[in-house]
Design a protein around this motif. Sequence first.
Motif, PDB file in Angstrom:
ATOM      1  N   PRO A 191     -13.412  -1.901   1.354  1.00  0.00           N
ATOM      2  CA  PRO A 191     -12.966  -0.833   2.262  1.00  0.00           C
ATOM      3  C   PRO A 191     -11.547  -0.360   1.978  1.00  0.00           C
ATOM      4  O   PRO A 191     -11.252   0.831   2.095  1.00  0.00           O
ATOM      5  N   LEU A 192     -10.674  -1.299   1.588  1.00  0.00           N
ATOM      6  CA  LEU A 192      -9.293  -0.919   1.299  1.00  0.00           C
ATOM      7  C   LEU A 192      -9.224   0.044   0.122  1.00  0.00           C
ATOM      8  O   LEU A 192      -8.390   0.962   0.107  1.00  0.00           O
ATOM      9  N   SER A 193     -10.102  -0.123  -0.863  1.00  0.00           N
ATOM     10  CA  SER A 193     -10.115   0.799  -2.000  1.00  0.00           C
ATOM     11  C   SER A 193     -10.461   2.212  -1.553  1.00  0.00           C
ATOM     12  O   SER A 193      -9.901   3.192  -2.056  1.00  0.00           O
ATOM     13  N   ASN A 194     -11.375   2.331  -0.581  1.00  0.00           N
ATOM     14  CA  ASN A 194     -11.713   3.656  -0.058  1.00  0.00           C
ATOM     15  C   ASN A 194     -10.562   4.251   0.742  1.00  0.00           C
ATOM     16  O   ASN A 194     -10.334   5.471   0.701  1.00  0.00           O
ATOM     17  N   LEU A 195      -9.832   3.407   1.447  1.00  0.00           N
ATOM     18  CA  LEU A 195      -8.664   3.884   2.185  1.00  0.00           C
ATOM     19  C   LEU A 195      -7.599   4.407   1.220  1.00  0.00           C
ATOM     20  O   LEU A 195      -6.991   5.456   1.466  1.00  0.00           O
ATOM     21  N   VAL A 196      -7.387   3.698   0.119  1.00  0.00           N
ATOM     22  CA  VAL A 196      -6.413   4.134  -0.890  1.00  0.00           C
ATOM     23  C   VAL A 196      -6.848   5.456  -1.514  1.00  0.00           C
ATOM     24  O   VAL A 196      -6.032   6.370  -1.707  1.00  0.00           O
ATOM     25  N   LEU A 197      -8.130   5.583  -1.844  1.00  0.00           N
ATOM     26  CA  LEU A 197      -8.632   6.839  -2.403  1.00  0.00           C
ATOM     27  C   LEU A 197      -8.440   7.990  -1.426  1.00  0.00           C
ATOM     28  O   LEU A 197      -8.037   9.102  -1.827  1.00  0.00           O
TER      29      LEU A 197
ATOM     30  N   PHE B  83      -6.175   8.205   0.908  1.00  0.00           N
ATOM     31  CA  PHE B  83      -4.742   8.500   0.979  1.00  0.00           C
ATOM     32  C   PHE B  83      -4.295   9.330  -0.231  1.00  0.00           C
ATOM     33  O   PHE B  83      -3.539  10.295  -0.083  1.00  0.00           O
ATOM     34  N   LEU B  84      -4.775   8.972  -1.417  1.00  0.00           N
ATOM     35  CA  LEU B  84      -4.419   9.719  -2.616  1.00  0.00           C
ATOM     36  C   LEU B  84      -4.940  11.153  -2.535  1.00  0.00           C
ATOM     37  O   LEU B  84      -4.242  12.104  -2.920  1.00  0.00           O
ATOM     38  N   GLY B  85      -6.160  11.318  -2.036  1.00  0.00           N
ATOM     39  CA  GLY B  85      -6.707  12.663  -1.874  1.00  0.00           C
ATOM     40  C   GLY B  85      -5.907  13.491  -0.887  1.00  0.00           C
ATOM     41  O   GLY B  85      -5.660  14.688  -1.111  1.00  0.00           O
TER      42      GLY B  85
ATOM     43  N   VAL C 233     -11.628  13.155   0.876  1.00  0.00           N
ATOM     44  CA  VAL C 233     -10.874  12.369   1.851  1.00  0.00           C
ATOM     45  C   VAL C 233     -11.779  11.933   3.001  1.00  0.00           C
ATOM     46  O   VAL C 233     -11.804  10.758   3.385  1.00  0.00           O
ATOM     47  N   SER C 234     -12.538  12.865   3.567  1.00  0.00           N
ATOM     48  CA  SER C 234     -13.350  12.550   4.742  1.00  0.00           C
ATOM     49  C   SER C 234     -14.423  11.512   4.422  1.00  0.00           C
ATOM     50  O   SER C 234     -14.684  10.605   5.224  1.00  0.00           O
ATOM     51  N   LEU C 235     -15.045  11.610   3.245  1.00  0.00           N
ATOM     52  CA  LEU C 235     -16.074  10.636   2.883  1.00  0.00           C
ATOM     53  C   LEU C 235     -15.488   9.254   2.647  1.00  0.00           C
ATOM     54  O   LEU C 235     -16.079   8.242   3.039  1.00  0.00           O
ATOM     55  N   ASN C 236     -14.338   9.193   2.016  1.00  0.00           N
ATOM     56  CA  ASN C 236     -13.720   7.886   1.781  1.00  0.00           C
ATOM     57  C   ASN C 236     -13.222   7.257   3.077  1.00  0.00           C
ATOM     58  O   ASN C 236     -13.309   6.036   3.246  1.00  0.00           O
TER      59      ASN C 236
END
Length: 222
Positions: free
Chosen positions: A97-103, A105-107, A139-142
Amino acid sequence: MSNFLAFPLEVIPYVIITLIVAFTCHEFAHAYVAYKFGDPTAERQGRLTLNPLAHLDPFGTLLIFIAGFGWARPVPVNRYFFKRPRLAGVLVSVAGPLSNLVLAFLGTAISFILAATNMLSAIPENYGNSMLQFFDLFVSLNVMLFIFNLLPFPPLDGYRIIEDLSPANVRAKLTQYESYGMIIFLILVITPLDRYIIHPIFDVGGTAVMNLFYFLLSPIIG
């Protein structure tokens, strides 16, 4: 056909690209952290890779087009390789889940930069709008995947975190009733109950995450 999809047909290519990136990074993060804590299981099964074909789950991927959320193939983890199984188990579960949060944030950061620097004015308007639409969906999907995977239902990461944090006697009971939890989870996500239970969680959690992103980025970008 579009009536059966959670997304308009014109954004399906954006959804596909986002899912490939999001699911691949999510499962790779699980495999990488497990490997670093001494578990070679995922690496031996070819899951310590950024190759999307190693991670995508057909049903979980299809469900995201229909219901708006889904999952990838779970990374195999053997906690007996860990010197500190409970700590390692929690960190392995959190990594996805943290990887999706980082993605996400980057988006969001890229969208902020594009808007703040007016870079989109240098390209045709239709391409600029498509780019913004892609990053908005990315962003919304991640964010959705971050929240969804933290729900406390098997086989999601949120359940594994609770399982590893629980005392041994509680963990044994959780394992005993795990199959019932999976049935409850499927009922919640594939029936109209998702509108009253799952989607409100997404709404509240998504708003909180985006507010955090804006708080972190606003002083930097302006």
